[in-house]
Motif scaffolding. Structure first.
Motif, PDB file in Angstrom:
ATOM      1  N   THR A 257     -22.837 -54.785 -21.624  1.00 15.43           N
ATOM      2  CA  THR A 257     -21.793 -55.265 -20.717  1.00 15.43           C
ATOM      3  C   THR A 257     -21.440 -54.204 -19.694  1.00 15.43           C
ATOM      4  N   ALA A 258     -21.356 -52.949 -20.142  1.00 14.35           N
ATOM      5  CA  ALA A 258     -21.050 -51.858 -19.213  1.00 14.35           C
ATOM      6  C   ALA A 258     -22.131 -51.709 -18.146  1.00 14.35           C
ATOM      7  N   ALA A 259     -23.384 -52.060 -18.493  1.00 15.27           N
ATOM      8  CA  ALA A 259     -24.486 -51.911 -17.545  1.00 15.27           C
ATOM      9  C   ALA A 259     -24.337 -52.813 -16.329  1.00 15.27           C
ATOM     10  N   VAL A 260     -23.631 -53.932 -16.480  1.00 13.91           N
ATOM     11  CA  VAL A 260     -23.490 -54.876 -15.357  1.00 13.91           C
ATOM     12  C   VAL A 260     -22.033 -55.032 -14.957  1.00 13.91           C
ATOM     13  N   SER A 261     -21.207 -54.021 -15.270  1.00  8.26           N
ATOM     14  CA  SER A 261     -19.780 -54.086 -14.952  1.00  8.26           C
ATOM     15  C   SER A 261     -19.401 -52.987 -13.976  1.00  8.26           C
ATOM     16  N   GLY A 262     -18.394 -53.262 -13.174  1.00  6.08           N
ATOM     17  CA  GLY A 262     -17.894 -52.286 -12.224  1.00  6.08           C
ATOM     18  C   GLY A 262     -16.716 -51.518 -12.784  1.00  6.08           C
ATOM     19  N   ALA A 263     -16.132 -50.660 -11.935  1.00  4.57           N
ATOM     20  CA  ALA A 263     -15.001 -49.843 -12.359  1.00  4.57           C
ATOM     21  C   ALA A 263     -13.790 -50.692 -12.712  1.00  4.57           C
ATOM     22  N   ASP A 264     -13.729 -51.922 -12.181  1.00  5.30           N
ATOM     23  CA  ASP A 264     -12.588 -52.799 -12.475  1.00  5.30           C
ATOM     24  C   ASP A 264     -12.735 -53.528 -13.804  1.00  5.30           C
ATOM     25  N   GLY A 265     -13.849 -53.282 -14.517  1.00 10.02           N
ATOM     26  CA  GLY A 265     -14.054 -53.900 -15.819  1.00 10.02           C
ATOM     27  C   GLY A 265     -14.669 -55.276 -15.776  1.00 10.02           C
ATOM     28  N   LEU A 266     -14.900 -55.823 -14.585  1.00  9.35           N
ATOM     29  CA  LEU A 266     -15.511 -57.147 -14.460  1.00  9.35           C
ATOM     30  C   LEU A 266     -17.023 -57.028 -14.351  1.00  9.35           C
ATOM     31  N   THR A 267     -17.731 -57.974 -14.958  1.00  9.58           N
ATOM     32  CA  THR A 267     -19.170 -58.033 -14.742  1.00  9.58           C
ATOM     33  C   THR A 267     -19.435 -58.434 -13.293  1.00  9.58           C
ATOM     34  N   VAL A 268     -20.667 -58.198 -12.845  1.00  5.85           N
ATOM     35  CA  VAL A 268     -20.980 -58.525 -11.451  1.00  5.85           C
ATOM     36  C   VAL A 268     -20.799 -60.017 -11.195  1.00  5.85           C
ATOM     37  N   GLY A 269     -21.118 -60.836 -12.209  1.00  5.16           N
ATOM     38  CA  GLY A 269     -20.935 -62.272 -12.042  1.00  5.16           C
ATOM     39  C   GLY A 269     -19.472 -62.644 -11.952  1.00  5.16           C
ATOM     40  N   ALA A 270     -18.648 -62.041 -12.812  1.00  2.00           N
ATOM     41  CA  ALA A 270     -17.217 -62.313 -12.770  1.00  2.00           C
ATOM     42  C   ALA A 270     -16.617 -61.828 -11.457  1.00  2.00           C
ATOM     43  N   ALA A 271     -17.100 -60.700 -10.951  1.00  2.00           N
ATOM     44  CA  ALA A 271     -16.598 -60.194  -9.667  1.00  2.00           C
ATOM     45  C   ALA A 271     -16.950 -61.145  -8.533  1.00  2.00           C
ATOM     46  N   GLU A 272     -18.146 -61.726  -8.599  1.00  2.00           N
ATOM     47  CA  GLU A 272     -18.533 -62.710  -7.581  1.00  2.00           C
ATOM     48  C   GLU A 272     -17.599 -63.920  -7.631  1.00  2.00           C
ATOM     49  N   LEU A 273     -17.334 -64.404  -8.845  1.00  2.00           N
ATOM     50  CA  LEU A 273     -16.423 -65.543  -8.978  1.00  2.00           C
ATOM     51  C   LEU A 273     -15.015 -65.199  -8.508  1.00  2.00           C
ATOM     52  N   ARG A 274     -14.538 -64.021  -8.876  1.00  2.00           N
ATOM     53  CA  ARG A 274     -13.198 -63.607  -8.456  1.00  2.00           C
ATOM     54  C   ARG A 274     -13.085 -63.606  -6.932  1.00  2.00           C
ATOM     55  N   ASP A 275     -14.079 -63.010  -6.276  1.00  2.00           N
ATOM     56  CA  ASP A 275     -14.026 -62.929  -4.817  1.00  2.00           C
ATOM     57  C   ASP A 275     -14.090 -64.320  -4.186  1.00  2.00           C
ATOM     58  N   HIS A 276     -14.943 -65.185  -4.768  1.00  2.00           N
ATOM     59  CA  HIS A 276     -15.072 -66.540  -4.219  1.00  2.00           C
ATOM     60  C   HIS A 276     -13.758 -67.307  -4.350  1.00  2.00           C
ATOM     61  N   PHE A 277     -13.210 -67.326  -5.555  1.00  2.00           N
ATOM     62  CA  PHE A 277     -11.989 -68.106  -5.762  1.00  2.00           C
ATOM     63  C   PHE A 277     -10.776 -67.452  -5.129  1.00  2.00           C
ATOM     64  N   ALA A 278     -10.774 -66.123  -5.032  1.00  2.00           N
ATOM     65  CA  ALA A 278      -9.675 -65.461  -4.333  1.00  2.00           C
ATOM     66  C   ALA A 278      -9.636 -65.906  -2.879  1.00  2.00           C
ATOM     67  N   ASN A 279     -10.804 -66.049  -2.275  1.00  2.00           N
ATOM     68  CA  ASN A 279     -10.856 -66.509  -0.885  1.00  2.00           C
ATOM     69  C   ASN A 279     -10.415 -67.967  -0.775  1.00  2.00           C
ATOM     70  N   VAL A 280     -10.855 -68.787  -1.736  1.00  2.00           N
ATOM     71  CA  VAL A 280     -10.437 -70.195  -1.733  1.00  2.00           C
ATOM     72  C   VAL A 280      -8.923 -70.310  -1.883  1.00  2.00           C
ATOM     73  N   PHE A 281      -8.377 -69.590  -2.855  1.00  2.00           N
ATOM     74  CA  PHE A 281      -6.927 -69.650  -3.085  1.00  2.00           C
ATOM     75  C   PHE A 281      -6.157 -69.068  -1.895  1.00  2.00           C
ATOM     76  N   PHE A 282      -6.725 -68.041  -1.272  1.00  2.00           N
ATOM     77  CA  PHE A 282      -6.036 -67.443  -0.121  1.00  2.00           C
ATOM     78  C   PHE A 282      -5.916 -68.447   1.022  1.00  2.00           C
ATOM     79  N   LEU A 283      -7.005 -69.151   1.285  1.00  2.00           N
ATOM     80  CA  LEU A 283      -6.960 -70.146   2.359  1.00  2.00           C
ATOM     81  C   LEU A 283      -5.972 -71.256   2.020  1.00  2.00           C
ATOM     82  N   MET A 284      -5.973 -71.707   0.761  1.00  2.00           N
ATOM     83  CA  MET A 284      -5.052 -72.777   0.367  1.00  2.00           C
ATOM     84  C   MET A 284      -3.595 -72.307   0.462  1.00  2.00           C
TER      85      MET A 284
END
Length: 472
Positions: A257-284
């Protein structure tokens, strides 16, 4: 390792050993297990000292080993002696009757077993090798169990104790097994005193921070491997055991898990989802804030925008961290494994596969499976690690595809279709794939390439031996 009187325990009969402690009173227990080869193992709480237990391992060729251990450790020792181990020494080094192996630490996910790592240059030390004219049985000690305290260091000449043990074997009236067949210890270059490292050396070799090392040392059940020696009053370890420990930390759910995680503790996939939905929620939320500002007849301020951004990012992270509620991870793992097995089954007759020398024309994942496995690794790296290991093992045992061929095919397929950063993928696979084996089926004895990047929060349970008696 002092000798403690075991004459009140029926060591010859495993059923009787079990009966000493089983269902006879509070704070006592016993168990016996045997196999079709005539081997057995048994343990019982000591009838006089209920915080101690006797554990016994019998082998029809190599004889019997008897240990006195803390009562709470009896079950663990009983389980440790299942399978190949006949004798343990030096903090987990073990002997199968022929070969000495290092402590079992690194999990082989394809074989579903710990990787066996032979000790180079190991020599089996017998009682005959140790007993000479300097050993005096009359000076030897045989401690009564009620007088034994494992927390108090035992002084004295152990060779005298060993000589007394040898003398008792003759007094028993049976023909004793030759002393050169009674295994006492092992000797190996890696266990030489000058080759051992202390806690500071362990931390340096394994790349563990001082704070993490302090936490390990403070934890009585800590994640450190059992030391090979405490003779000087401090724990020391062999360098290969330390390297295996560091590798174990890499080849773990936390490590992959650490191999595919960033300093924020999220995996690269979770970070992609966070950024995507953060943008969606921001626009809404921005549209809602703008509408509320117009209703209030005041323009949205920079502070309003910043508040919306923080809220959107928090919501995006919440969604990214909760995908288990949206995706049936276990079911996906099973379906993905079935798909990979089917694809490999269709192509396993290619020339390269049958020779076991290359990827083989046509062998590998389809683009769909490659994309799906890449997604699985990015979002659920620990579950993907288990799936990959299980798949490699099944391809080896059921499809007769050599593991190195399967591993190469996985690398190629994921590099082509997995949609992963090449450096992250390489690190992940170094940790997730099982240990490689050479052409003869043995492990490649080389350092793990990512040991210095090992994660820092794992726990490995261990049992502390109180005392032991070697007998035949």
């Amino acid at each position: 390792m002092p000798f403690v009187d075991d004459s009140h325990i029926p060591l010859e009969d495993p059923h009787a050993i079990e009966a000493v402690g089983r269902n006879v009173g509070a704070g006592m227990w016993g168990r016996y297990d045997g196999d079709v080869h005539g081997e057995w193992r048994a343990f019982t709480t000591d009838p006089f000292k209920h915080d101690a237990a006797w554990v016994v391992r019998y082998h029809p060729t190599h004889g019997r080993s008897v240990l006195l251990v803390p009562g709470e450790d009896a079950s663990a020792w009983h389980l440790d002696w299942f399978g190949a181990p006949v004798l343990f020494r030096a903090g987990g080094y073990w002997w199968d009757g022929k070969t000495w192996y290092r402590p079992a630490q690194v999990w082989d996910s394809a074989s579903r077993a710990f990787d066996r790592r032979p000790v180079p240059g190991a020599v089996t030390v017998t009682a005959a090798d140790l007993l000479d004219a300097t050993a005096d049985a009359q000076r030897g000690r045989l401690i009564k169990v009620l007088n034994f305290d494992h927390s108090i260091p035992q002084d004295g000449m152990w060779l005298d104790d060993l000589a007394l043990w040898a003398h008792h074997r003759i007094e028993n009236g049976t023909v004793p097994v030759a002393l050169d067949a009674c295994v006492v210890d092992l000797a190996a270059p890696e266990l030489a005193r000058g080759q051992m490292v202390d806690a500071d050396g362990l931390a340096e070799i394994a790349g563990v921070s001082a704070a993490t090392m302090a936490a390990y040392l403070a934890d009585a059940d800590g994640g450190l491997p059992a030391p090979q020696s405490t003779a000087t009053g401090r724990s020391t370890w062999s360098r290969p055991v330390v390297l295996d420990w560091a590798e174990r930390r890499c080849r773990s759910s936390h490590g992959v898990t650490a191999a595919v995680s960033g300093a924020d503790g999220l995996t690269v996939g979770a970070a992609e989802l966070r950024d995507h939905f953060a943008n969606v929620f921001f626009l809404m939320l921005s549209a809602q804030t703008e509408a509320e500002s117009q209703d209030a007849r005041r323009p949205a301020t920079a502070r309003d925008v910043a508040d919306v951004r923080r809220t959107a990012e928090a919501l995006g992270r919440r969604v990214a961290e909760d995908t288990d509620r949206l995706v049936p991870v276990h079911d996906l793992a099973v379906v993905l494994q079935i798909a990979l097995m089917s694809e490999f089954d269709r192509s396993r007759e290619s020339p390269g596969v049958s020779r076991g020398v290359g990827i083989g024309e046509g062998l590998g994942m389809s683009p769909w499976s490659g994309r799906m496995l890449g997604w699985f690794i990015r979002h659920h790296p620990a579950a993907a690690w288990e799936t990959i290991g299980e798949f490699i093992g099944q391809a080896e045992h059921h499809l007769n595809v050599p593991r190195r061929v399967t591993m190469d095919a996985l690398r190629v397929g994921l590099a082509r279709d997995g949609a992963m950063d090449p450096a992250i993928l390489a690190t992940y696979l170094e940790r997730a794939l099982p240990p490689r084996r050479d052409a003869e089926g043995g492990r490649r004895d080389e350092p793990h390439p990512v040991l210095s990047k090992a994660p820092s929060a794992l726990t490995i349970a261990g049992a502390a031996q109180m005392s032991g008696v070697l007998s035949r």
